[in-house]
Design an enzyme around this catalytic site. Structure first.
Site, PDB file in Angstrom:
ATOM      1  N   SER A  98       0.829  -1.201   0.000  1.00  9.44           N
ATOM      2  CA  SER A  98       0.000   0.000   0.000  1.00  9.44           C
ATOM      3  C   SER A  98       0.870   1.260   0.000  1.00  9.44           C
ATOM      4  O   SER A  98       1.650   1.489  -0.916  1.00  9.44           O
ATOM      5  CB  SER A  98      -0.952  -0.058   1.203  1.00  9.44           C
ATOM      6  OG  SER A  98      -1.912   0.957   1.154  1.00  9.44           O
ATOM      7  N   HIS A 123      -2.550  -1.227  -4.287  1.00 10.97           N
ATOM      8  CA  HIS A 123      -4.010  -1.272  -4.423  1.00 10.97           C
ATOM      9  C   HIS A 123      -4.551   0.146  -4.345  1.00 10.97           C
ATOM     10  O   HIS A 123      -3.810   1.105  -4.155  1.00 10.97           O
ATOM     11  CB  HIS A 123      -4.644  -2.178  -3.358  1.00 10.97           C
ATOM     12  CG  HIS A 123      -4.440  -1.719  -1.944  1.00 10.97           C
ATOM     13  ND1 HIS A 123      -4.941  -2.392  -0.850  1.00 10.97           N
ATOM     14  CD2 HIS A 123      -3.803  -0.629  -1.418  1.00 10.97           C
ATOM     15  CE1 HIS A 123      -4.613  -1.757   0.262  1.00 10.97           C
ATOM     16  NE2 HIS A 123      -3.922  -0.681  -0.060  1.00 10.97           N
TER      17      HIS A 123
END
Length: 202
Positions: A98, A123
């Site tokens: 992330s 993501h």
């Protein structure tokens, strides 16, 4: 309670004790080894600014082993990386997920690395909100704005088309170091420190 190792350094007739992070800082190494939050971001930014004040041209190494975390805290680190004049290399060890992967890609081009068994995951940002429908709508719009902003920055840092990054970040996308290199998040997979030295000498 976490234990922080101490390092004893002997110089001449004197000895000096450092906690391990201070000793690494002396060698211009900054470690992001936890979730990214406001407190961690403040510490990382402070170390980067301090090292720049010591030598604005000498390389700083940011080692990353992080599951990600707060977008705003991560962007504070990102903006500081870009603000300072000292070049910053990034190295993934363990995982950069992330916001951790976002910061990994933010290193100076040519100086972004991952160790061979590390894991990179990208993501789209996520958030959960409760409350009145109007407030939920406001927060949803902000998440979409941040999603576009993060994807555009990642596209710029990887050299990939924006649409490719949008597709790559649509769901949790786990990458090997080789796959992260193909996507442009890192420049090289390192097996040993000699690999890094060789890269810089080329």
């Amino acid at each position: 309670m976490s234990l922080i190792p101490m390092v004893i350094e002997t110089t001449g007739r004197s000895e000096r004790a450092y906690d391990i992070y201070s000793r690494l800082l002396k060698d211009r190494i900054v470690l992001l080894g936890s979730e990214v939050n406001d407190t961690v971001a403040s510490l990382i930014c402070a170390q980067l600014l301090f090292l720049e004040s010591q030598d604005p041209e000498k390389e700083i190494s940011l080692y990353i082993n992080s599951p990600g975390g707060s977008v705003t805290a991560g962007l504070a680190i990102y903006d500081t990386l870009r603000f300072i004049s000292a070049p910053v290399s990034t190295v993934c060890m363990g995982r950069a997920a992330s916001m951790g992967a976002f910061l990994l890609a933010a290193g100076k081009p040519g100086l972004r690395y991952a160790l061979p068994n590390s894991q990179i995951m990208i993501h789209q940002p996520s958030a959960g909100y409760q409350g009145q429908a109007t407030d939920i709508e406001i927060h949803a719009k902000e998440v979409l704005r941040l999603k576009e902003r993060l994807n555009r920055i990642l596209a710029e840092n990887t050299g990939r088309p924006y649409k490719d990054i949008v597709k790559a970040t649509e769901r949790d996308n786990f990458l090997t170091p080789e796959e992260a290199k193909d996507l442009g998040i890192i420049d090289r997979v390192l097996v040993s420190r000699q690999d890094m030295a060789q890269e810089k000498s080329e």
